[in-house]
Design an enzyme around this catalytic site. Sequence first.
Site, PDB file in Angstrom:
ATOM      1  N   LYS A   1      45.718  -0.236 -43.594  1.00 23.46           N
ATOM      2  CA  LYS A   1      47.163  -0.483 -43.509  1.00 23.46           C
ATOM      3  C   LYS A   1      47.859   0.467 -44.451  1.00 23.46           C
ATOM      4  CE  LYS A   1      50.715  -3.297 -42.592  1.00 23.46           C
ATOM      5  NZ  LYS A   1      51.414  -2.084 -42.124  1.00 23.46           N
TER       6      LYS A   1
ATOM      7  N   LYS B   1      46.230  -1.869 -53.634  1.00 27.30           N
ATOM      8  CA  LYS B   1      47.294  -2.871 -53.454  1.00 27.30           C
ATOM      9  C   LYS B   1      46.819  -4.018 -52.565  1.00 27.30           C
ATOM     10  CE  LYS B   1      51.311   0.063 -53.504  1.00 27.30           C
ATOM     11  NZ  LYS B   1      52.565   0.476 -52.900  1.00 27.30           N
TER      12      LYS B   1
ATOM     13  N   LYS C   1      46.964   5.563 -44.778  1.00 25.15           N
ATOM     14  CA  LYS C   1      48.250   6.258 -44.958  1.00 25.15           C
ATOM     15  C   LYS C   1      48.303   7.395 -43.949  1.00 25.15           C
ATOM     16  CE  LYS C   1      51.844   5.938 -47.761  1.00 25.15           C
ATOM     17  NZ  LYS C   1      52.364   4.712 -48.390  1.00 25.15           N
TER      18      LYS C   1
ATOM     19  N   THR D   1      60.178  -5.418 -51.136  1.00 24.87           N
ATOM     20  CA  THR D   1      59.628  -4.671 -52.276  1.00 24.87           C
ATOM     21  C   THR D   1      60.416  -4.997 -53.545  1.00 24.87           C
ATOM     22  OG1 THR D   1      58.930  -2.957 -50.748  1.00 24.87           O
ATOM     23  CG2 THR D   1      58.910  -2.394 -53.075  1.00 24.87           C
TER      24      THR D   1
ATOM     25  N   ASN E   1      66.607   1.373 -51.758  1.00 27.32           N
ATOM     26  CA  ASN E   1      66.099   0.109 -51.223  1.00 27.32           C
ATOM     27  C   ASN E   1      65.518  -0.759 -52.336  1.00 27.32           C
ATOM     28  OD1 ASN E   1      63.481  -1.400 -50.268  1.00 27.32           O
ATOM     29  ND2 ASN E   1      64.876  -1.413 -48.533  1.00 27.32           N
TER      30      ASN E   1
ATOM     31  N   SER F   1      54.720  -6.947 -44.912  1.00 29.28           N
ATOM     32  CA  SER F   1      54.206  -6.272 -43.716  1.00 29.28           C
ATOM     33  C   SER F   1      53.037  -7.057 -43.139  1.00 29.28           C
ATOM     34  CB  SER F   1      53.711  -4.854 -44.058  1.00 29.28           C
ATOM     35  OG  SER F   1      54.746  -3.927 -43.911  1.00 29.28           O
TER      36      SER F   1
HETATM   37  P1  NAD Z   1      65.340   5.182 -51.593  1.00 31.90           P
HETATM   38  O1  NAD Z   1      65.356   6.562 -51.055  1.00 31.90           O
HETATM   39  O2  NAD Z   1      65.980   4.080 -50.839  1.00 31.90           O
HETATM   40  O3  NAD Z   1      66.012   5.174 -53.079  1.00 31.90           O
HETATM   41  C1  NAD Z   1      65.692   6.066 -54.075  1.00 31.90           C
HETATM   42  C2  NAD Z   1      66.779   5.989 -55.128  1.00 31.90           C
HETATM   43  O4  NAD Z   1      66.434   6.812 -56.235  1.00 31.90           O
HETATM   44  C3  NAD Z   1      68.137   6.498 -54.634  1.00 31.90           C
HETATM   45  O5  NAD Z   1      69.150   5.645 -55.138  1.00 31.90           O
HETATM   46  C4  NAD Z   1      68.258   7.866 -55.287  1.00 31.90           C
HETATM   47  O6  NAD Z   1      69.613   8.275 -55.491  1.00 31.90           O
HETATM   48  C5  NAD Z   1      67.566   7.592 -56.596  1.00 31.90           C
HETATM   49  N1  NAD Z   1      67.139   8.783 -57.310  1.00 31.90           N
HETATM   50  C6  NAD Z   1      66.609   9.931 -56.821  1.00 31.90           C
HETATM   51  N2  NAD Z   1      66.415  10.800 -57.831  1.00 31.90           N
HETATM   52  C7  NAD Z   1      66.804  10.173 -58.966  1.00 31.90           C
HETATM   53  C8  NAD Z   1      66.840  10.550 -60.333  1.00 31.90           C
HETATM   54  N3  NAD Z   1      66.432  11.747 -60.726  1.00 31.90           N
HETATM   55  N4  NAD Z   1      67.300   9.646 -61.221  1.00 31.90           N
HETATM   56  C9  NAD Z   1      67.725   8.434 -60.833  1.00 31.90           C
HETATM   57  N5  NAD Z   1      67.731   8.034 -59.555  1.00 31.90           N
HETATM   58  C10 NAD Z   1      67.280   8.894 -58.643  1.00 31.90           C
HETATM   59  O7  NAD Z   1      63.798   4.868 -51.891  1.00 31.90           O
HETATM   60  P2  NAD Z   1      63.119   3.453 -52.104  1.00 31.90           P
HETATM   61  O8  NAD Z   1      62.589   2.979 -50.812  1.00 31.90           O
HETATM   62  O9  NAD Z   1      63.994   2.580 -52.904  1.00 31.90           O
HETATM   63  O10 NAD Z   1      61.843   3.895 -52.961  1.00 31.90           O
HETATM   64  C11 NAD Z   1      61.944   4.136 -54.362  1.00 31.90           C
HETATM   65  C12 NAD Z   1      60.538   4.230 -54.925  1.00 31.90           C
HETATM   66  O11 NAD Z   1      59.821   3.030 -54.593  1.00 31.90           O
HETATM   67  C13 NAD Z   1      59.694   5.373 -54.370  1.00 31.90           C
HETATM   68  O12 NAD Z   1      58.809   5.808 -55.388  1.00 31.90           O
HETATM   69  C14 NAD Z   1      58.890   4.698 -53.271  1.00 31.90           C
HETATM   70  O13 NAD Z   1      57.675   5.386 -52.989  1.00 31.90           O
HETATM   71  C15 NAD Z   1      58.627   3.358 -53.913  1.00 31.90           C
HETATM   72  N6  NAD Z   1      58.277   2.317 -52.931  1.00 31.90           N
HETATM   73  C16 NAD Z   1      59.190   1.882 -52.024  1.00 31.90           C
HETATM   74  C17 NAD Z   1      58.843   0.877 -51.140  1.00 31.90           C
HETATM   75  C18 NAD Z   1      59.827   0.320 -50.153  1.00 31.90           C
HETATM   76  O14 NAD Z   1      59.506  -0.681 -49.505  1.00 31.90           O
HETATM   77  N7  NAD Z   1      61.018   0.883 -50.025  1.00 31.90           N
HETATM   78  C19 NAD Z   1      57.536   0.320 -51.161  1.00 31.90           C
HETATM   79  C20 NAD Z   1      56.626   0.794 -52.107  1.00 31.90           C
HETATM   80  C21 NAD Z   1      57.021   1.796 -52.984  1.00 31.90           C
END
Ligand code: NAD
Length: 417
Positions: free
Chosen positions: A71, A95, A107, A191, A222, A350
Amino acid sequence: MADTSLNPFVRAQQSFKEAVETLGLESAVYEILKQPLRTFEVAVPFIRDDGTLQVFTGYRVQHNDALGPTKGGLRFHPGVNADEVKALAMWMSVKCALLGLPYGGGKGGIACDVDQLSEGEIERLSREYIRAVSLVIGPDKDIPAPDVSTNPQIMAWMVDEFSRIRGENTFGLITGKPLVIGGSRGRVEATGRGLVFATRQLATEMGIDFAKARVAVQGFGNVGSIAATIAYAMGASVLAVSDKDGGLYSASGIDIHDLLEYKRVNRGFAGYPQAEPIENRELLELPVDILFPAALENQITADNAPNIQAKIVGEGANGPTTPEADAILFDKGVMVVPDVLGNSGGVTVSYFEWVQNQTRLYWSEDEVNQRLEEYMSRAISDMHRMHERFGVTHRKAAYLVATDRLAEAMRVRGWLK
Ligand code: NAD
């Protein structure tokens, strides 16, 4: 010689090696876990809007399926390469095993820049990718989900393409789908919600009242915006938030609902009157109880770790803390909720989506959230026990729990002799 310490694949291998050694497991466990069982590299040809044919490279990696079908998400990004996808698949194994999900880690991705593609091109590319990997994925084999630059619409095209190939609706193929075709309630928030659950539980164990905690959040996408909203709803004071364009600070706390509304209307934070601008660097070093890095990797480094004042770092992003910074935080007594736990709410819900698809029985949002809290809570207790037994960081303890489970599954299946 190139510095391999930040190569994610090498880091993932080292983590498994250390875990096998600490637990005193058979060396065969590491020999199997140190690479994926299967790595598929596929050519993905598709027709551009101008009628020309373009071919991108796609990947699907299945790290280990001892615990169940693999997954993990699908990433559309120019930087996608085999090593990155392998490392991400290995982290998914950790995880899933840590959370007690009946899955191994997988992945996938396509090396492409979605900003250069029209919606129609993204749809054709997504459908072609599914055709290219259709023989190796499936609800009981390998179940993709959204990741960087992929979303519920892309999942919908993909499940549609797979269903056409199979000749039957196969909603359990993929998770993160729109609600109307078998998505789960609570999946979008999962998340950020899981991150807050995990951090609140560890805060309580440290004697910190989460409802009175001061919080800073880096990244307002997100994960970060949902974590900030839920923390705020639980009574915590969110003193600072940031996104890629900069941050905001208010010593008396930011009204997150008001900020979200301002951001929606103004398409950003800039000019928000109830808080002062703050640099991202300053945000990380604020005197708060809890810091949520929820943006990018490698944000807390050997340079700024000595200045971190938070008592708990709840990792929403993948890999926000470098190994050197991790050691500094441990020595300072800062509790880190490691990414493999902190952001595992997404894969957990999920899993719930897949269960709902397989049983055709759909749950209320309350049921989803309650089960999420149960799974997170159990994982935290398991991790905490390993932390106390071996005196290692919570990150290493998370690997110990996961590696032990993977080893047990491989042992009883007869893979280790
Ligand atoms: P997203 O694209 O929705 O949000 C990312 C945020 O980070 C945005 O607000 C962006 O403006 C900000 N950002 C980018 N560069 C930055 C900086 N230099 N300083 C401060 N803020 C900055 O992405 P997301 O889905 O929220 O994911 C964020 C992290 O969480 C990633 O590392 C992702 O791999 C991890 N993640 C997300 C999920 C999920 O379900 N969305 C699950 C597991 C891991």
